[in-house]
Design a protein around this motif. Structure first.
Motif, PDB file in Angstrom:
ATOM      1  N   LYS A 149      10.492  64.004 -53.221  1.00  0.00           N
ATOM      2  CA  LYS A 149      11.905  63.657 -53.171  1.00  0.00           C
ATOM      3  C   LYS A 149      12.147  62.393 -54.001  1.00  0.00           C
ATOM      4  CE  LYS A 149      12.500  60.689 -49.138  1.00  0.00           C
ATOM      5  NZ  LYS A 149      11.843  59.545 -49.591  1.00  0.00           N
ATOM      6  N   HIS A 179       6.725  64.400 -46.624  1.00  0.00           N
ATOM      7  CA  HIS A 179       5.426  64.091 -46.023  1.00  0.00           C
ATOM      8  C   HIS A 179       5.485  63.977 -44.505  1.00  0.00           C
ATOM      9  CE1 HIS A 179       6.795  59.907 -46.159  1.00  0.00           C
ATOM     10  NE2 HIS A 179       5.785  59.575 -45.371  1.00  0.00           N
ATOM     11  N   TYR A 180       6.707  63.853 -43.941  1.00  0.00           N
ATOM     12  CA  TYR A 180       6.781  63.819 -42.482  1.00  0.00           C
ATOM     13  C   TYR A 180       6.325  65.137 -41.858  1.00  0.00           C
ATOM     14  CZ  TYR A 180       7.985  59.179 -41.283  1.00  0.00           C
ATOM     15  OH  TYR A 180       7.863  57.834 -41.048  1.00  0.00           O
ATOM     16  N   LYS A 183       2.739  65.131 -40.836  1.00  0.00           N
ATOM     17  CA  LYS A 183       2.259  64.197 -39.792  1.00  0.00           C
ATOM     18  C   LYS A 183       1.845  65.001 -38.559  1.00  0.00           C
ATOM     19  CE  LYS A 183       4.674  60.180 -41.433  1.00  0.00           C
ATOM     20  NZ  LYS A 183       3.871  59.008 -41.677  1.00  0.00           N
ATOM     21  N   PHE A 215      13.544  56.084 -36.423  1.00  0.00           N
ATOM     22  CA  PHE A 215      12.613  55.630 -37.467  1.00  0.00           C
ATOM     23  C   PHE A 215      12.886  54.158 -37.711  1.00  0.00           C
ATOM     24  CE2 PHE A 215      12.125  54.275 -41.812  1.00  0.00           C
ATOM     25  CZ  PHE A 215      10.900  54.791 -42.221  1.00  0.00           C
ATOM     26  N   ARG A 224      10.994  47.887 -54.155  1.00  0.00           N
ATOM     27  CA  ARG A 224      11.533  49.227 -54.407  1.00  0.00           C
ATOM     28  C   ARG A 224      13.059  49.215 -54.452  1.00  0.00           C
ATOM     29  NH1 ARG A 224      10.750  52.967 -50.199  1.00  0.00           N
ATOM     30  NH2 ARG A 224      10.752  54.751 -51.563  1.00  0.00           N
ATOM     31  N   TYR A 227      15.016  51.559 -56.912  1.00  0.00           N
ATOM     32  CA  TYR A 227      15.110  52.962 -56.476  1.00  0.00           C
ATOM     33  C   TYR A 227      16.039  53.065 -55.274  1.00  0.00           C
ATOM     34  CZ  TYR A 227      13.907  56.536 -53.037  1.00  0.00           C
ATOM     35  OH  TYR A 227      13.980  57.490 -52.062  1.00  0.00           O
ATOM     36  N   ASP A 236      17.244  58.465 -48.017  1.00  0.00           N
ATOM     37  CA  ASP A 236      15.805  58.161 -48.062  1.00  0.00           C
ATOM     38  C   ASP A 236      15.068  58.691 -46.820  1.00  0.00           C
ATOM     39  OD1 ASP A 236      13.617  56.846 -49.417  1.00  0.00           O
ATOM     40  OD2 ASP A 236      13.651  55.330 -47.845  1.00  0.00           O
ATOM     41  N   ILE A 237      15.703  58.643 -45.676  1.00  0.00           N
ATOM     42  CA  ILE A 237      15.003  58.995 -44.431  1.00  0.00           C
ATOM     43  C   ILE A 237      15.704  60.100 -43.626  1.00  0.00           C
ATOM     44  CG2 ILE A 237      14.200  58.091 -42.184  1.00  0.00           C
ATOM     45  CD1 ILE A 237      12.686  56.830 -44.514  1.00  0.00           C
ATOM     46  N   HIS A 241      13.390  63.401 -43.812  1.00  0.00           N
ATOM     47  CA  HIS A 241      12.377  63.285 -42.758  1.00  0.00           C
ATOM     48  C   HIS A 241      12.934  63.580 -41.359  1.00  0.00           C
ATOM     49  CE1 HIS A 241      10.137  61.731 -45.998  1.00  0.00           C
ATOM     50  NE2 HIS A 241      10.359  60.441 -45.844  1.00  0.00           N
ATOM     51  N   LYS A 337      15.374  49.792 -42.110  1.00  0.00           N
ATOM     52  CA  LYS A 337      14.328  48.964 -42.724  1.00  0.00           C
ATOM     53  C   LYS A 337      14.517  47.535 -42.230  1.00  0.00           C
ATOM     54  CE  LYS A 337      13.173  51.820 -46.481  1.00  0.00           C
ATOM     55  NZ  LYS A 337      11.745  51.998 -46.602  1.00  0.00           N
ATOM     56  N   LYS A 342       7.613  48.711 -36.520  1.00  0.00           N
ATOM     57  CA  LYS A 342       7.426  49.933 -37.329  1.00  0.00           C
ATOM     58  C   LYS A 342       7.130  51.071 -36.370  1.00  0.00           C
ATOM     59  CE  LYS A 342       4.404  51.939 -40.894  1.00  0.00           C
ATOM     60  NZ  LYS A 342       5.358  52.903 -41.403  1.00  0.00           N
ATOM     61  N   GLN A 378       4.343  57.780 -34.887  1.00  0.00           N
ATOM     62  CA  GLN A 378       3.528  56.688 -35.395  1.00  0.00           C
ATOM     63  C   GLN A 378       4.104  55.360 -34.955  1.00  0.00           C
ATOM     64  OE1 GLN A 378       4.131  57.588 -39.603  1.00  0.00           O
ATOM     65  NE2 GLN A 378       5.538  55.896 -39.783  1.00  0.00           N
TER      66      GLN A 378
END
Ligand code: BG6
Length: 489
Positions: A149, A179-180, A183, A215, A224, A227, A236-237, A241, A337, A342, A378
């Motif tokens: 993405k 990529h989520y 997981k 998240f 970053r 971007y 982004d999320i 995800h 963010k 996290k 996570q």
């Protein structure tokens, strides 16, 4: 059934993702003997580099699995010997033709499969796909392309990208990675639901009050910003995800575990959702903050971010699925963010027990007595269920306790990184965890009108201090739907 001859080309080999995730994942697969006997890795980027320089660069990020170190150094050496570099422009057919010659020269045997991993900015996807497919696709085996993405910025740009990619590739050659989906806990969602009698029957509006997908990251967009500023946290999320997790969580039982059957169900549930409106969302942006002698920068302090940027680094949203199973159940998302922690988790809050005999033991706040199932994706993977329990003793006092499955105690072996799972699947042609183009369209349809409105109306994000729990907006949003965020209670 791993292919016998395989060349993997990482396009954008000197980038961050390649260094941090892709090469280490490839090494891990090699270490676990998951790659075919004859495999090679090619790094491709514009920077001039020798094979040796690429190997040095890669070797700095390779690690061995904690539990077996013995022959790790040897394995690393063997792996690095199979890594080569080719410098070239992203839009040059000649450069890809040279890569092709290099690959042919090194490919042993008669059949060679080729996997390209595009770890590059989206504006050059199509050039690379054109050059690679015209000049460097396999003559006698399969050619597959993994795309990272962002897949566009909205419905239109995503559709345009798909159209362009499909000039050169068939849908089954395109592996859109999220990529989520790789997981461990996200993959486990289906197992939990469909192979435990105790979950699936309660998986509906009849028992579930709300679902929360959370998240948070404890660092900002450092490095970053350039971007990120073009995309923001929703793209982004959330649009990928969190929405993917939601689709897996809420889909109907698929006909089988076949990739098409699963993805059919995901598309169906996405299509049953209402596109988001402005009133369903709150946005935030982090501001600078000092703690002791340490100074935490604001988002707009990033030199690559415009000083007047309105890009959200935090968002919360309420989504609804208009079908029989989920009618009226709020699915709340929260992503940010530069927060205090996290974490990624799925929280399922169940309804009140009707006519609860022990009502008086909970005081006035019955919400505190409802069951809650938490899947901590996570860090420190875990699944726990909050239940009410009698505190042992002569009195009758109730306590909220956890039935707790902590992965690190139950499964001490280190969990593979999501990229390992996904790379292996792409090599094996398993598409279950990759996004099909109609899924992508459905996902964009939900968010595009909102994203446009936010931008057109220049909605100002609520500021929150770096390292805090985020803005207060999400509390009001949740309260509007009679929800309390589980991570804050
Ligand atoms: C990426 C986002 O897709 O996921 C990043 O672009 C984010 O902004 C990252 O940091 C989070 O991934 P993980 O696996 O570290 O939670």
């Amino acid at each position: 059934n791993v292919a016998s001859n395989l060349s993997i080309t990482v396009v954008g080999a000197s980038g961050d993702l390649a260094k941090k995730k892709i090469f280490p994942a490839l090494f891990a697969l090699y270490y676990e003997d998951c790659l075919p006997e004859n495999f090679m890795v090619f790094g491709y980027a514009r920077t001039q580099m020798t094979d040796e320089e690429l190997r040095n660069m890669i070797s700095r990020t390779l690690t061995c699995r904690i539990d077996k170190r013995e022959n790790c150094e040897d394995k690393m050496d063997q792996f690095l010997k199979r890594c080569f570099y080719h410098a070239g422009q992203y839009n040059s057919e000649e450069d890809f033709a040279e890569l092709d010659s290099k690959m042919i020269e090194k490919e042993a045997g008669s059949k060679s499969n080729r996997l390209f991993y595009l770890s590059i900015p989206p504006n050059i996807f199509v050039d690379v796909v054109r050059c690679a497919s015209v000049k460097a696709s396999s003559a006698n085996g399969w050619t597959r392309v993994i795309v990272e993405k962002p897949f566009g910025r909205d419905s239109e740009s995503s559709a345009e990208l798909t159209k362009c990619l499909k000039q050169y590739l068939a849908e089954d050659q395109i592996f859109r990675i999220d990529h989520y989906l790789g997981k461990e806990l996200v993959e486990n969602l289906s197992v939990l639901r469909f192979s435990n009698l105790v979950f699936e029957p309660v998986w509906s509006r009849n028992y579930i009050r709300n679902v929360q997908l959370i998240f948070s990251e404890d660092f900002g967009t450092e490095g970053r910003g350039g971007y990120f500023d073009k995309y923001g946290i929703i793209r982004d999320i959330m649009q990928n995800h969190l929405l993917q997790i939601l689709a897996l969580f809420a889909m109907e039982t698929p006909v089988s575990l076949d990739a098409e059957d699963i993805r059919n169900e995901k598309v169906k549930v996405l299509r049953s959702m209402r596109p988001l409106l402005l009133e369903d969302v709150v946005i935030g942006q982090y501001k600078g903050h000092s703690k002791g002698s340490k100074l935490y920068p604001a988002y707009i302090d990033d030199p690559t971010v415009p000083k007047d940027s309105l890009t959200p680094t935090f968002a919360a949203a309420a989504l609804f699925i208009d079908n029989a199973r989920w009618d009226g159940v709020p699915f709340l998302m929260k992503a940010g963010k530069a927060l205090h922690t996290k974490r990624a988790e799925i929280r399922v809050q169940f309804r009140h027990v009707p006519g609860n005999l022990y009502k008086r033991n909970f005081g006035t706040d019955l919400d505190k007595a409802t069951n809650e199932l938490v899947l901590r994706v996570q860090p420190d993977e875990a699944i726990y269920l909050k239940i009410n329990n009698k505190v042992p003793g002569l009195g009758m006092r109730l306590d909220r306790s956890d039935l707790n499955l902590l992965y690190r105690s139950r499964y001490p072996k280190e969990i593979p990184d999501a990229y390992e799972r996904l790379l292996l699947d792409a090599i094996e042609g398993e598409r279950r965890l990759f996004i099909r183009s109609d899924e992508l369209d459905a996902a964009w349809s939900l968010f595009t009108p909102l994203l446009k409105e936010l931008e057109q109306k220049k909605i100002v994000p609520e500021l929150y201090p770096y390292g805090s729990r985020g803005p207060v907006g999400p509390h009001y949003l949740a309260a509007k739907h009679n929800v309390r965020w589980g991570d804050l209670s």
